[in-house]
Design a protein around this motif. Structure first.
Motif, PDB file in Angstrom:
ATOM      1  N   GLN A   1      -3.128  -3.588 -10.973  1.00 12.19           N
ATOM      2  CA  GLN A   1      -2.934  -2.571  -9.935  1.00 12.19           C
ATOM      3  C   GLN A   1      -1.666  -1.756 -10.151  1.00 12.19           C
ATOM      4  OE1 GLN A   1      -3.098  -4.954  -6.386  1.00 12.19           O
ATOM      5  NE2 GLN A   1      -5.303  -5.299  -6.534  1.00 12.19           N
TER       6      GLN A   1
ATOM      7  N   PRO B   1       2.530   3.755  -4.073  1.00 11.79           N
ATOM      8  CA  PRO B   1       2.368   5.069  -4.714  1.00 11.79           C
ATOM      9  C   PRO B   1       3.293   6.143  -4.146  1.00 11.79           C
ATOM     10  CG  PRO B   1       0.224   4.066  -4.326  1.00 11.79           C
ATOM     11  CD  PRO B   1       1.236   3.205  -3.623  1.00 11.79           C
TER      12      PRO B   1
ATOM     13  N   LEU C   1      -0.677   6.201 -14.152  1.00 16.66           N
ATOM     14  CA  LEU C   1      -1.167   7.422 -13.501  1.00 16.66           C
ATOM     15  C   LEU C   1      -0.039   8.420 -13.295  1.00 16.66           C
ATOM     16  CD1 LEU C   1      -3.512   8.906 -12.031  1.00 16.66           C
ATOM     17  CD2 LEU C   1      -2.797   7.726  -9.945  1.00 16.66           C
ATOM     18  N   TYR C   2       1.148   7.900 -12.934  1.00 20.73           N
ATOM     19  CA  TYR C   2       2.298   8.760 -12.691  1.00 20.73           C
ATOM     20  C   TYR C   2       3.190   8.924 -13.926  1.00 20.73           C
ATOM     21  CZ  TYR C   2       1.134   8.332  -7.727  1.00 20.73           C
ATOM     22  OH  TYR C   2       0.498   8.374  -6.506  1.00 20.73           O
TER      23      TYR C   2
ATOM     24  N   THR D   1       0.809  -1.221   0.000  1.00 25.76           N
ATOM     25  CA  THR D   1       0.000   0.000   0.000  1.00 25.76           C
ATOM     26  C   THR D   1       0.845   1.276   0.000  1.00 25.76           C
ATOM     27  OG1 THR D   1      -0.162  -0.182   2.420  1.00 25.76           O
ATOM     28  CG2 THR D   1      -1.979  -1.089   1.114  1.00 25.76           C
TER      29      THR D   1
ATOM     30  N   ARG E   1       6.387   8.158  -6.068  1.00 25.88           N
ATOM     31  CA  ARG E   1       6.435   9.623  -6.149  1.00 25.88           C
ATOM     32  C   ARG E   1       7.778  10.149  -5.643  1.00 25.88           C
ATOM     33  NH1 ARG E   1       1.022   9.465  -4.178  1.00 25.88           N
ATOM     34  NH2 ARG E   1       1.787   9.889  -2.066  1.00 25.88           N
TER      35      ARG E   1
ATOM     36  N   SER F   1      -1.531   0.298 -13.526  1.00 25.86           N
ATOM     37  CA  SER F   1      -2.429   1.456 -13.461  1.00 25.86           C
ATOM     38  C   SER F   1      -1.780   2.608 -12.710  1.00 25.86           C
ATOM     39  CB  SER F   1      -3.747   1.064 -12.780  1.00 25.86           C
ATOM     40  OG  SER F   1      -4.460   0.126 -13.544  1.00 25.86           O
ATOM     41  N   ILE F   2      -1.119   2.297 -11.597  1.00 27.08           N
ATOM     42  CA  ILE F   2      -0.431   3.337 -10.827  1.00 27.08           C
ATOM     43  C   ILE F   2       0.708   3.942 -11.635  1.00 27.08           C
ATOM     44  CG2 ILE F   2       0.970   3.778  -8.770  1.00 27.08           C
ATOM     45  CD1 ILE F   2      -0.658   1.510  -7.405  1.00 27.08           C
TER      46      ILE F   2
END
Length: 340
Positions: free
Chosen positions: A89, A63, A96-97, A60, A67, A92-93
């Motif tokens: 999962q 992300p 997104l970044y 978890t 970053r 997709s992350i």
């Protein structure tokens, strides 16, 4: 001054789910996760290519770690946690970044993990797959025209998870018992597929577009003698004890026409599902010499000396470090980045 271009020296993140000490109720609970030795082997191969490696467990906190670290590219082997979309999962992350990554994207991984959905798409392109239906819950009706025997497995698992103990039903009564048993154990939809008697093969693909390479098929020969499941199925118990119960033959003993057809089918399936960088596809060759698509894994295991995909590569003349580097370079090229 050397004319050889300097190695880009990328910072490569490796995303993974770590196999931990077995405290789960079922022995195949962590079948898809990777051991620390596999992660270290991948990291070592990437380091040899002149890159820095950063280990990123897909928990978890991922992300936040992404970053903060901002890797140039991620070498993704994460299986995800929970549900039939779990392999999506991490991709997709990363999308997104806007972080480049190796392997197929979240859409392809979702479709491929759902065996029934993948079969419907492949069948629509006139590639044979055994007749099947999806048993969604205890209210699902069993088709009256079902031909026995059938094999039962979880619809959204890999690494032979769910193929443990008896997985074949010879009649309706056995099927009902098997469905209830596997439902209680895995709590998910089950694939019920007509069992095709024949030989089992797997085909590996590496790369994209015109640079795509298809490894020659490998036959998987399971001995029923002594193995815990007493069958020729490439089950969880058989796979984890492959040195005792399995012989691999690569290149497989196939006539040229059949081999070419299997290779052609593999390329077609890879392109239909829009796979990227690497994948492995499984088949049964029936006793009447018909090729049946069983499933595709666009996130195949990379455990050295154990997983089928590195075995295929090695049999086809590509060592482990070279394979990992090739997967990384395939991803880099897709993003317009210089190869290492």
């Amino acid at each position: 001054m050397s004319d050889v271009p300097e190695c880009p020296g990328y910072r490569v993140g490796i995303t993974f789910n770590l196999k931990r000490n077995q405290n789960d109720e079922y022995e195949d609970e962590q079948a898809e996760y990777d051991s620390l030795s596999t992660i270290e082997a991948i990291g070592k191969a990437i380091s040899k290519a002149g890159c820095e490696t950063i280990l990123l467990e897909a928990d978890t906190d991922l992300p936040e770690k992404l970053r903060n670290i901002k890797p140039d590219i991620v070498f993704n082997i994460a299986e995800g946690k929970g549900g039939r979309g779990r392999e999506a999962q991490v991709p997709s992350i990363l999308n997104l970044y806007s972080i480049p990554f190796t392997g197929s994207d979240e859409t392809t991984l979702c479709v491929a993990l759902d065996k029934g959905l993948a079969k419907r798409i492949v069948r629509s392109c006139r590639i044979k797959t055994p007749d099947f239906f999806i048993w969604k819950d205890k209210d699902t009706e069993i088709p009256s025209n079902l031909h026995f025997p059938v094999i039962v497995k979880p619809n959204a698992e890999g690494s032979s998870k769910g193929l443990i103990g008896n997985s074949i039903a010879k009649n309706r009564k056995e099927l009902i018992n098997l469905l209830c048993e596997k439902w209680d154990r895995y709590h998910q939809a089950l694939l019920v597929e007509e069992y095709v008697s024949g030989r089992e093969f797997t085909v590996g693909i590496l790369g994209n577009g015109n640079e795509k390479r298809v490894f020659r098929p490998m036959e998987i020969i399971v001995s029923p003698e002594g193995n815990p499941d007493r069958s020729r199925i490439y089950s969880f118990h058989v796979k984890t004890n492959y040195q005792k119960y399995v012989r691999y033959r690569c290149p497989a003993d196939l006539d040229p026409q059949t081999e070419e057809k299997m290779i052609s089918c593999s390329e077609k399936i890879y392109d239909i599902l829009e796979c990227k960088d690497f994948a492995r596809i499984d088949y049964i060759l029936s006793e009447s010499n018909e090729i049946y698509f069983i499933e595709i894994n666009p996130l195949p295991g990379l455990a050295p000396g154990y997983s089928d995909y590195p075995m295929l590569a090695e049999y086809n003349g590509m060592g482990y470090d070279e394979l990992v580097k090739a997967i990384l370079n395939s991803g880099l090229k897709r993003y317009g980045m210089a190869a290492v």
